[in-house]
Write an enzyme that holds these catalytic residues in place. Sequence first.
Site, mmCIF file in Angstrom:
data_model
loop_
_atom_site.group_PDB
_atom_site.id
_atom_site.type_symbol
_atom_site.label_atom_id
_atom_site.label_comp_id
_atom_site.label_asym_id
_atom_site.label_seq_id
_atom_site.Cartn_x
_atom_site.Cartn_y
_atom_site.Cartn_z
ATOM 1 N N CYS A 122 0.810 -1.222 0.000
ATOM 2 C CA CYS A 122 0.000 0.000 0.000
ATOM 3 C C CYS A 122 0.840 1.267 0.000
ATOM 4 C CB CYS A 122 -0.937 -0.006 1.200
ATOM 5 S SG CYS A 122 -2.048 -1.435 1.242
ATOM 6 N N HIS A 258 -2.879 7.006 3.064
ATOM 7 C CA HIS A 258 -3.383 5.787 2.433
ATOM 8 C C HIS A 258 -4.788 5.511 2.948
ATOM 9 C CE1 HIS A 258 -4.030 1.729 1.272
ATOM 10 N NE2 HIS A 258 -3.726 1.204 2.442
ATOM 11 N N ASN A 289 -10.255 0.136 0.117
ATOM 12 C CA ASN A 289 -8.793 0.167 0.178
ATOM 13 C C ASN A 289 -8.243 -0.386 -1.131
ATOM 14 O OD1 ASN A 289 -6.070 -0.401 0.569
ATOM 15 N ND2 ASN A 289 -6.332 -1.155 2.657
#
Length: 335
Positions: A122, A258, A289
């Site tokens: 990520c 993020h 996500n």
Amino acid sequence: MTEIATTSGISSVGLLSVGAYRPTRVVTNDEICENIDSSDEWIYSRTGIKTRRFAAPEESAASMAIEASREAIAKAALTGSDIDGVIVATSTHFLQTPACAPIVAAALGCQNVPAFDISAGCSGFGHALGIAADMIRGGSAATILVIGTEKLSPTVDMTDRSNCFIFADGAASVLVGHSPIQGIGPTVWGSDGEQAAAIRQDIDWISHAENPAGPRPFLRMEGTAVFRWAAFEMGKVGQQAMDAAGVKPDEIDVFIPHQANSRINELLTKNLQLRPDAVIANDIEHTGNTSAASIPLAMAELLATGAAKPGDLALLIGYGAGLSYAAQVVRMPNS
């Protein structure tokens, strides 16, 4: 002794544009709950996610990257031939080789340019952005396409109540090049491999190939461990990025962490002591996500809605599998 020649480039580098691609299929929490004992209210209260996007079977990390990049290139009034580097951050290009980036570069008309993938979970977009800025400053390129793209939906066990509602699909691209003023600060990055098992693929592909009748590989996550690490350690990383860029928390206009969990990002915002009127990205609510794609997707959304303006000072913090992280202070692109 003969000296080896080297190169040097421009020092002022910035984001020229951003493009996004979101799959058309919207998946609600209620649909997710068809496979697990949960509820829309429970998922939203713990993650901040209401809906997410899942790619179609024929879509891939590469195809989504191409679509997002076409938008970024058009917004910058450039063509593929103007680009001399392509960096793709992804963990879901489902081929060992060739890499995703050369495929994307060829589709965009970026001929004979360096094109390569990085896999940093990520935090991949932050890693790719840092590499691109350093390449330009070092004279290796002038204009680089940096892409975060993920097709995570096939990697998720939809009966795993710990994470099946979190991950999603999408892509976003930024063009990085010369800027009249400095637009990308130093990258603060690192990793903690002692916590590598916190986000992992549970079975490697060779083991699965040797036992095809057995369980298939899926993405697994130790949610509590990741939450604690991100909520309490990434604030320090964000402060280091601001210190490296020579800016103070009250000078940050936009915070784009993020998009892993809105509760984590609420704690980060508090710990960083940003201005009360600073804009906080919350793209996760309707996007989920998307790993390496989440920061540029959120950036694109903030500009599209007018919540953030071109030139705003933004703090980016990516964190995730590795465990790894990367953070920068940037100026928001013009488009």
